[in-house]
Structure formats: structure tokens, C-alpha cells
Design an enzyme around this catalytic site. Structure first.
Site, short mmCIF file in Angstrom:
data_model
loop_
_atom_site.label_atom_id
_atom_site.label_comp_id
_atom_site.label_asym_id
_atom_site.label_seq_id
_atom_site.Cartn_x
_atom_site.Cartn_y
_atom_site.Cartn_z
N THR A 52 8.60 6.08 1.10
CA THR A 52 8.42 6.04 2.55
C THR A 52 8.36 4.61 3.08
O THR A 52 8.08 4.39 4.26
CB THR A 52 7.15 6.81 2.97
OG1 THR A 52 6.02 6.24 2.31
CG2 THR A 52 7.27 8.28 2.65
N PHE A 102 7.00 0.60 3.41
CA PHE A 102 5.70 -0.05 3.54
C PHE A 102 5.23 0.14 4.97
O PHE A 102 5.42 -0.70 5.84
CB PHE A 102 5.85 -1.55 3.19
CG PHE A 102 4.75 -2.08 2.34
CD1 PHE A 102 4.61 -1.68 1.03
CD2 PHE A 102 3.84 -2.98 2.85
CE1 PHE A 102 3.59 -2.16 0.23
CE2 PHE A 102 2.81 -3.48 2.07
CZ PHE A 102 2.69 -3.06 0.75
N HIS A 103 4.60 1.28 5.22
CA HIS A 103 4.13 1.63 6.55
C HIS A 103 2.65 1.28 6.68
O HIS A 103 2.14 0.44 5.93
CB HIS A 103 4.40 3.12 6.84
CG HIS A 103 3.88 4.02 5.79
ND1 HIS A 103 2.58 4.47 5.76
CD2 HIS A 103 4.47 4.53 4.68
CE1 HIS A 103 2.39 5.23 4.70
NE2 HIS A 103 3.53 5.28 4.03
N VAL A 104 1.93 1.90 7.60
CA VAL A 104 0.57 1.50 7.95
C VAL A 104 -0.40 1.54 6.76
O VAL A 104 -1.13 0.58 6.52
CB VAL A 104 0.03 2.35 9.12
CG1 VAL A 104 -1.43 2.03 9.38
CG2 VAL A 104 0.85 2.09 10.37
N THR A 145 0.34 -1.07 4.05
CA THR A 145 0.13 -2.37 4.67
C THR A 145 -1.35 -2.69 4.76
O THR A 145 -1.78 -3.81 4.45
CB THR A 145 0.78 -2.42 6.07
OG1 THR A 145 2.19 -2.25 5.92
CG2 THR A 145 0.49 -3.74 6.77
#
Length: 86
Positions: free
Chosen positions: A12, A14-16, A19
């Protein structure tokens, strides 16, 4: 200063959540942490800055650490960048 290129393998990107994990760990090190990807540069201790990189699956990110504990930071943060977990 030390640096190494890592490939993002999280399906998916490097989302929230990843991060946040990265920034929390980066903030525990006294050295300067910078990521480079797609011609952009980000402060590794800032979630907002990191999210602007748009790290997706198979992105190549150059991680630079500079200062005290730079080698330890490079190793630990590299593991987060290449993690499959969200």
C-alpha cells in the site's frame, strides 16, 4: 554522513501509518535525517514533509543520516522503509 537507497515493498506504499512509525523512530535519533525520492527531498522527522514524497510500492528512496548515531539511524530506519507492515 551515510546514505543508502531502499525500495519500498509495502503493497500500500508509505501512507500515514508507516510514515508515523518512521517519524517517531527518526525523532529518537539526534542526527539529521533526509529522504530523497522522485526529485523531491523531505525531512525524515516531519510527517507532512514525508508524505509529500508520495512513496509507493517499488519506489526507490535515498535515506541520508548525518550526525551522532547516523549509522544506527540508517539501519533502523531502513528496516521501517522496507517493512511489509502498515
Amino acid at each position: 554522513m551515510v546514505s543508502q537507497t531502499f525500495t519500498i515493498i509495502n503493497p500500500t506504499g508509505f501512507h500515514v501509518r508507516p510514515t508515523k512509525t518512521f517519524v517517531q523512530l527518526a525523532s529518537s535519533f539526534p542526527c539529521k535525517i533526509t529522504l530523497h525520492c522522485n526529485g523531491k527531498k523531505a525531512n525524515g522527522k516531519s510527517s507532512l514533509s514525508m508524505l509529500t514524497l508520495g512513496l509507493t510500492t517499488n519506489s526507490q528512496a535515498l535515506l541520508e543520516t548525518d550526525g551522532d548515531q547516523e549509522q544506527e539511524a540508517l539501519q533502523a530506519l531502513g528496516e521501517v522503509l522496507t517493512s511489509l507492515h502498515d
